[in-house]
Design a protein around this motif. Structure first.
Motif, PDB file in Angstrom:
ATOM      1  N   UNK A   1      13.891 -29.310  36.741  1.00 19.07           N
ATOM      2  CA  UNK A   1      13.041 -28.651  35.763  1.00 19.07           C
ATOM      3  C   UNK A   1      11.917 -27.875  36.411  1.00 19.07           C
ATOM      4  N   UNK A   2      11.318 -28.452  37.462  1.00 16.88           N
ATOM      5  CA  UNK A   2      10.224 -27.748  38.147  1.00 16.88           C
ATOM      6  C   UNK A   2      10.748 -26.512  38.879  1.00 16.88           C
ATOM      7  N   UNK A   3      11.957 -26.598  39.392  1.00 11.50           N
ATOM      8  CA  UNK A   3      12.556 -25.427  40.036  1.00 11.50           C
ATOM      9  C   UNK A   3      12.685 -24.290  39.028  1.00 11.50           C
ATOM     10  N   UNK A   4      13.110 -24.612  37.818  1.00 10.65           N
ATOM     11  CA  UNK A   4      13.220 -23.575  36.784  1.00 10.65           C
ATOM     12  C   UNK A   4      11.848 -23.007  36.432  1.00 10.65           C
ATOM     13  N   UNK A   5      10.829 -23.859  36.333  1.00  9.09           N
ATOM     14  CA  UNK A   5       9.481 -23.372  36.026  1.00  9.09           C
ATOM     15  C   UNK A   5       8.984 -22.429  37.113  1.00  9.09           C
ATOM     16  N   UNK A   6       9.216 -22.793  38.375  1.00  9.92           N
ATOM     17  CA  UNK A   6       8.778 -21.940  39.486  1.00  9.92           C
ATOM     18  C   UNK A   6       9.577 -20.645  39.492  1.00  9.92           C
ATOM     19  N   UNK A   7      10.864 -20.736  39.247  1.00  9.22           N
ATOM     20  CA  UNK A   7      11.711 -19.549  39.207  1.00  9.22           C
ATOM     21  C   UNK A   7      11.222 -18.569  38.143  1.00  9.22           C
ATOM     22  N   UNK A   8      10.944 -19.064  36.943  1.00  9.38           N
ATOM     23  CA  UNK A   8      10.472 -18.202  35.866  1.00  9.38           C
ATOM     24  C   UNK A   8       9.156 -17.534  36.230  1.00  9.38           C
ATOM     25  N   UNK A   9       8.262 -18.284  36.857  1.00  8.49           N
ATOM     26  CA  UNK A   9       6.972 -17.720  37.242  1.00  8.49           C
ATOM     27  C   UNK A   9       7.147 -16.647  38.317  1.00  8.49           C
ATOM     28  N   UNK A  10       7.965 -16.937  39.330  1.00 12.21           N
ATOM     29  CA  UNK A  10       8.153 -15.974  40.415  1.00 12.21           C
ATOM     30  C   UNK A  10       8.875 -14.720  39.939  1.00 12.21           C
ATOM     31  N   UNK A  11       9.671 -14.843  38.894  1.00 12.99           N
ATOM     32  CA  UNK A  11      10.379 -13.682  38.356  1.00 12.99           C
ATOM     33  C   UNK A  11       9.514 -12.840  37.434  1.00 12.99           C
ATOM     34  N   UNK A  12       8.274 -13.278  37.202  1.00 10.34           N
ATOM     35  CA  UNK A  12       7.357 -12.440  36.441  1.00 10.34           C
ATOM     36  C   UNK A  12       6.866 -13.014  35.138  1.00 10.34           C
ATOM     37  N   UNK A  13       7.439 -14.119  34.685  1.00 11.59           N
ATOM     38  CA  UNK A  13       6.959 -14.728  33.450  1.00 11.59           C
ATOM     39  C   UNK A  13       5.575 -15.328  33.664  1.00 11.59           C
ATOM     40  N   UNK A  14       4.748 -15.224  32.634  1.00  9.29           N
ATOM     41  CA  UNK A  14       3.393 -15.735  32.756  1.00  9.29           C
ATOM     42  C   UNK A  14       3.378 -17.256  32.697  1.00  9.29           C
ATOM     43  N   UNK A  15       2.801 -17.914  33.703  1.00 11.69           N
ATOM     44  CA  UNK A  15       2.708 -19.375  33.664  1.00 11.69           C
ATOM     45  C   UNK A  15       1.613 -19.816  32.702  1.00 11.69           C
ATOM     46  N   UNK A  16       1.751 -21.027  32.204  1.00 12.78           N
ATOM     47  CA  UNK A  16       0.744 -21.576  31.296  1.00 12.78           C
ATOM     48  C   UNK A  16       0.296 -22.942  31.766  1.00 12.78           C
ATOM     49  N   UNK A  17      -0.507 -23.582  30.945  1.00  9.05           N
ATOM     50  CA  UNK A  17      -1.017 -24.904  31.310  1.00  9.05           C
ATOM     51  C   UNK A  17       0.111 -25.917  31.451  1.00  9.05           C
ATOM     52  N   UNK A  18       1.216 -25.727  30.692  1.00  8.39           N
ATOM     53  CA  UNK A  18       2.347 -26.648  30.815  1.00  8.39           C
ATOM     54  C   UNK A  18       2.997 -26.533  32.199  1.00  8.39           C
ATOM     55  N   UNK A  19       2.997 -25.320  32.764  1.00  3.70           N
ATOM     56  CA  UNK A  19       3.540 -25.140  34.114  1.00  3.70           C
ATOM     57  C   UNK A  19       2.734 -25.953  35.116  1.00  3.70           C
ATOM     58  N   UNK A  20       1.423 -25.840  35.022  1.00  5.95           N
ATOM     59  CA  UNK A  20       0.559 -26.582  35.941  1.00  5.95           C
ATOM     60  C   UNK A  20       0.710 -28.087  35.751  1.00  5.95           C
ATOM     61  N   UNK A  21       0.813 -28.527  34.502  1.00  7.21           N
ATOM     62  CA  UNK A  21       0.940 -29.958  34.224  1.00  7.21           C
ATOM     63  C   UNK A  21       2.147 -30.548  34.932  1.00  7.21           C
ATOM     64  N   UNK A  22       3.303 -29.892  34.803  1.00  4.71           N
ATOM     65  CA  UNK A  22       4.524 -30.455  35.375  1.00  4.71           C
ATOM     66  C   UNK A  22       4.560 -30.322  36.896  1.00  4.71           C
ATOM     67  N   UNK A  23       3.986 -29.258  37.443  1.00 11.48           N
ATOM     68  CA  UNK A  23       3.926 -29.142  38.903  1.00 11.48           C
ATOM     69  C   UNK A  23       2.932 -30.141  39.489  1.00 11.48           C
ATOM     70  N   UNK A  24       1.823 -30.370  38.788  1.00 16.62           N
ATOM     71  CA  UNK A  24       0.834 -31.334  39.267  1.00 16.62           C
ATOM     72  C   UNK A  24       1.384 -32.757  39.270  1.00 16.62           C
ATOM     73  N   UNK A  25       2.287 -33.037  38.355  1.00 17.17           N
ATOM     74  CA  UNK A  25       2.817 -34.402  38.266  1.00 17.17           C
ATOM     75  C   UNK A  25       3.757 -34.759  39.416  1.00 17.17           C
ATOM     76  N   UNK A  26       4.245 -33.772  40.131  1.00 17.76           N
ATOM     77  CA  UNK A  26       5.137 -34.056  41.256  1.00 17.76           C
ATOM     78  C   UNK A  26       4.364 -34.764  42.362  1.00 17.76           C
ATOM     79  N   UNK A  27       4.918 -35.859  42.867  1.00 13.37           N
ATOM     80  CA  UNK A  27       4.276 -36.648  43.917  1.00 13.37           C
ATOM     81  C   UNK A  27       4.551 -36.100  45.311  1.00 13.37           C
ATOM     82  N   UNK A  28       5.451 -35.127  45.410  1.00 11.83           N
ATOM     83  CA  UNK A  28       5.900 -34.590  46.702  1.00 11.83           C
ATOM     84  C   UNK A  28       6.418 -35.713  47.600  1.00 11.83           C
ATOM     85  N   UNK A  29       7.081 -36.690  47.006  1.00 10.50           N
ATOM     86  CA  UNK A  29       7.644 -37.793  47.789  1.00 10.50           C
ATOM     87  C   UNK A  29       8.929 -37.376  48.503  1.00 10.50           C
ATOM     88  N   UNK A  30       9.567 -36.316  48.009  1.00  9.24           N
ATOM     89  CA  UNK A  30      10.780 -35.739  48.601  1.00  9.24           C
ATOM     90  C   UNK A  30      12.002 -36.653  48.487  1.00  9.24           C
TER      91      UNK A  30
END
Length: 281
Positions: free
Chosen positions: A50-79
């Motif tokens: 899901x986060x990959x899709x959010x990043x893809x949409x943003x990089x392709x030109x769609x305007x990010x919103x607070x929901x984008x930040x919320x879901x990216x911030x929740x990632x622990x980067x545990x890999x």
């Protein structure tokens, strides 16, 4: 995954890297099985896919919103997701690029920026954090229960082994761990001593830079990494075999991050480290 990134972005190194990573994803969803936030919340947008899709949409030109930040911030980067990905998607690096682009296009509210700045000015520096932690412990009964229970208890630090060994390993000593759980490195030193390995600390080393990096302060993070490499270099040249990582913050991809903006001091000729050895707490 098909991508349509704008030419202006593809003209940058970060854009080209993001495009390669996005194209390697095949939407299989294997990553959801090992993602802790997806397992806990059950929201597709809180999964790596899901986060990959959010990043893809943003990089392709769609305007990010607070929901984008919320879901990216929740990632622990545990890999953990990368361990189950059959396509070898370099997810953590895409997340780094996405977070930096998001901060550029959608600056955080002033209160959030102030909080992050305060954390970056205090937690990576033991001399600043130690008195504040002591103050918090002293007035623990006055703190809200949610915060009080998060305070690490005081620890008695066992003595380090005094025996020297021909095999030596470096330990990171400059992060918040040295204050919050000061016994960790000493206990690790005692275990390695039984194995015939001497654990050493470089006094000039500091925070690994993970906090600054996760907060999209890339230049600040790289400066911390360079300082540590310079602090470790004399021991590495004298035969130190590896770094013993006894916290969860040290990044496994520091060399790649530094190579993207190479500027070490003249005393540090290369980045040819022996592998890190991780000890989970």
């Amino acid at each position: 995954m098909q991508t349509r990134l704008p030419e202006t972005l593809l003209a940058t190194a970060a854009g080209q890297e993001a495009d390669r990573i996005l194209r390697s994803c095949v939407h299989c969803g294997f990553c959801t099985a090992t993602c802790p936030t997806y397992q806990l919340l059950g929201d597709e947008l809180d999964s790596p896919r899901g986060r990959i899709y959010l990043i893809k949409q943003m990089l392709e030109g769609n305007e990010p919103g607070s929901h984008t930040r919320l879901h990216l911030d929740r990632c622990l980067t545990c890999r953990a997701c990368e361990t189950t990905c059959p396509s070898g998607v370099n997810y953590h690096r895409l997340l780094d690029i996405g977070r930096e682009e998001l901060d550029r296009r959608l600056p955080r509210p002033a209160a959030e920026r102030l909080l992050q700045r305060a954390l970056r000015l205090v937690l990576p520096y033991p001399r600043r954090f130690r008195p504040l932690l002591g103050l918090g412990r002293g007035f623990a009964r006055l703190l809200p229960s949610g915060l009080r229970h998060k305070l690490p208890p005081a620890q008695a630090v066992p003595a380090w082994p005094t025996v020297t060994h021909s095999r030596r390993m470096l330990a990171l000593a400059g992060c918040v761990q040295s204050v919050a759980t000061p016994a960790t490195n000493a206990v690790t030193a005692r275990v390695l001593d039984r194995l015939g390995i001497q654990l050493i600390e470089a006094p000039a080393a500091g925070c690994c830079g993970a906090m600054s990096h996760h907060f999209a302060a890339a230049d600040e993070a790289r400066a911390m990494m360079r300082r540590n490499i310079d602090a470790w270099w004399a021991d590495i040249e004298q035969g130190a075999e590896a770094r013993a990582i006894v916290n969860s913050g040290v990044r496994r991809d520091q060399a790649a991050l530094l190579l993207s903006s190479m500027s070490l001091s003249t005393s540090t000729p290369s980045l040819n480290f022996t592998p890190s050895m991780t000890f989970a707490r």
